[in-house]
Design an enzyme around this catalytic site. Structure first.
Site, PDB file in Angstrom:
ATOM      1  N   LEU A   1       0.778  -1.036   0.135  1.00 41.25           N
ATOM      2  CA  LEU A   1       0.019  -0.074  -0.047  1.00 41.25           C
ATOM      3  C   LEU A   1       0.956   1.297  -0.140  1.00 41.25           C
ATOM      4  CD1 LEU A   1      -2.966   1.285   0.330  1.00 41.25           C
ATOM      5  CD2 LEU A   1      -2.550   1.048   2.918  1.00 41.25           C
TER       6      LEU A   1
ATOM      7  N   HIS B   1       7.212   1.949  10.756  1.00 44.94           N
ATOM      8  CA  HIS B   1       7.839   3.392  10.223  1.00 44.94           C
ATOM      9  C   HIS B   1       6.858   4.272  10.292  1.00 44.94           C
ATOM     10  CE1 HIS B   1       9.234   5.710   7.021  1.00 44.94           C
ATOM     11  NE2 HIS B   1      10.275   5.092   6.936  1.00 44.94           N
TER      12      HIS B   1
END
Length: 336
Positions: free
Chosen positions: A125, A229
């Protein structure tokens, strides 16, 4: 209008551009034209039902129909770990006790496992930086689940997602530097590249076979275990909203978490309904609430968000929305 559609060989240049924009550690988008071109060929064959469901890889492209530009990408794999092992680390606790000293120790350790064999996987994604607002990410992410709902028989009963692990302000992975690099002895970029451009034999050859006690590794590496992240927090929240939960597994390279959910408990899959379309430019559509719509067939799959009227027996949608989906009155449409 933003439309999610199947990716194919004609999208190679656009996908390569997105791969360069995605940055370090986005393993599923390698900066390699040949690899991406092969993936898009596999995607076209997968949507057409020309490959075994366990070998399928569906690439979804988010296209702005007004400009023709590809604004994002997402993917669904039919199954992982069948052609080659899908290795992860599991975080486990070992307990030791000495009656001689009345001392107990609980040691956390990483153990190499191959627990995801046969799971379907949602991933890849990525949106252009300028498109990360106004629900665009949710459209692209949920389109994957609408695809699963449209062809459940093609997907495993368990669906997994791997999130990119933590990288510091220097764009360095503390987990890689403190743990994984000690075994692979390669630059992160080279190892990351080899995951998608080789058969992965180097992982089977070099990955540690014995538990790694976390007391013995640098604090920065320990703290990165299971961290997401900085650009992945929104993706994690969207997964949680769909029912995904942490599995206790982490990526062997960057320490990012693996999340899992039973296929039929994915919120979008569970709540999707299929009804016939009624195309009419009804003035009341201007104030209708937006819903997620999709074509309930893999070969003709398309998805978008639009204001529609959902009744017990039909979905009323405008002619523009019908064109975006490629449907007409009487055709079946999935709504959630």
């Amino acid at each position: 209008m933003l439309v999610v559609r199947p990716g194919g060989p004609a999208d190679t240049d656009a996908l390569l551009e997105l791969a360069y924009l995605s940055g370090k550690g986005f393993t599923s988008l390698p900066e390699n034209r040949e690899t991406l071109a092969q993936r898009l060929e596999l995607s076209a064959a997968s949507f057409a039902g020309q490959v075994d469901p366990t070998e399928a890889w569906y690439v979804l492209m988010l296209e702005d129909t007004a400009t023709g530009r590809i604004e994002g990408v997402a993917g669904v794999k039919g199954a992982v770990g069948l052609q080659r092992p899908h290795f992860s680390f599991r975080v486990v606790t070992f307990t030791q006790f000495s009656s001689a000293t009345s001392t107990r120790f609980d040691h956390q350790a990483l153990v190499l496992v191959n627990e995801c064999t046969g799971h379907s996987e949602v991933g890849s994604l990525f949106l252009r930086p300028g498109r990360r607002q106004a629900g665009t990410g949710a459209l692209l992410a949920r389109a994957r689940y609408m695809l699963i709902a449209a062809a459940r028989e093609r997907f495993s009963q368990t669906v997994m997602a791997e999130l990119r692990g933590w990288f510091d302000e220097r764009d360095i992975s503390p987990f890689w530097e403190g743990i994984a690099a000690k075994f692979f002895r390669l630059p992160f970029e080279q190892a990351d590249h080899m995951i998608t451009t080789t058969d992965g034999q180097f992982i089977a050859d070099l990955a540690p076979r014995h538990p790694i006690y976390l007391e013995l590794v640098p604090a920065e590496a320990r703290e990165a275990i299971g961290m997401v992240h900085r650009h992945g927090e929104a993706a994690r929240h969207m997964l949680e909203n769909e029912g995904f939960a942490a599995s206790g597994l982490i990526d062997i390279f960057d320490g990012g978490p693996t999340m899992v959910v039973p296929r039929d408990r994915i919120a979008t899959v569970r709540d999707a309904r299929i009804l016939p379309a009624h195309v009419a430019d009804d003035p009341s559509l201007a104030a209708a609430p937006e819903r997620l719509l999709a074509v309930p067939a893999a070969a003709a799959f398309r998805a978008l968000r639009a204001g529609v009227l959902v009744g017990d027996e039909a979905i009323v949608l405008s002619s523009a929305v019908a064109r975006g989906l490629g449907v007409g009155s009487g055709d079946m449409v999935m709504v959630c």
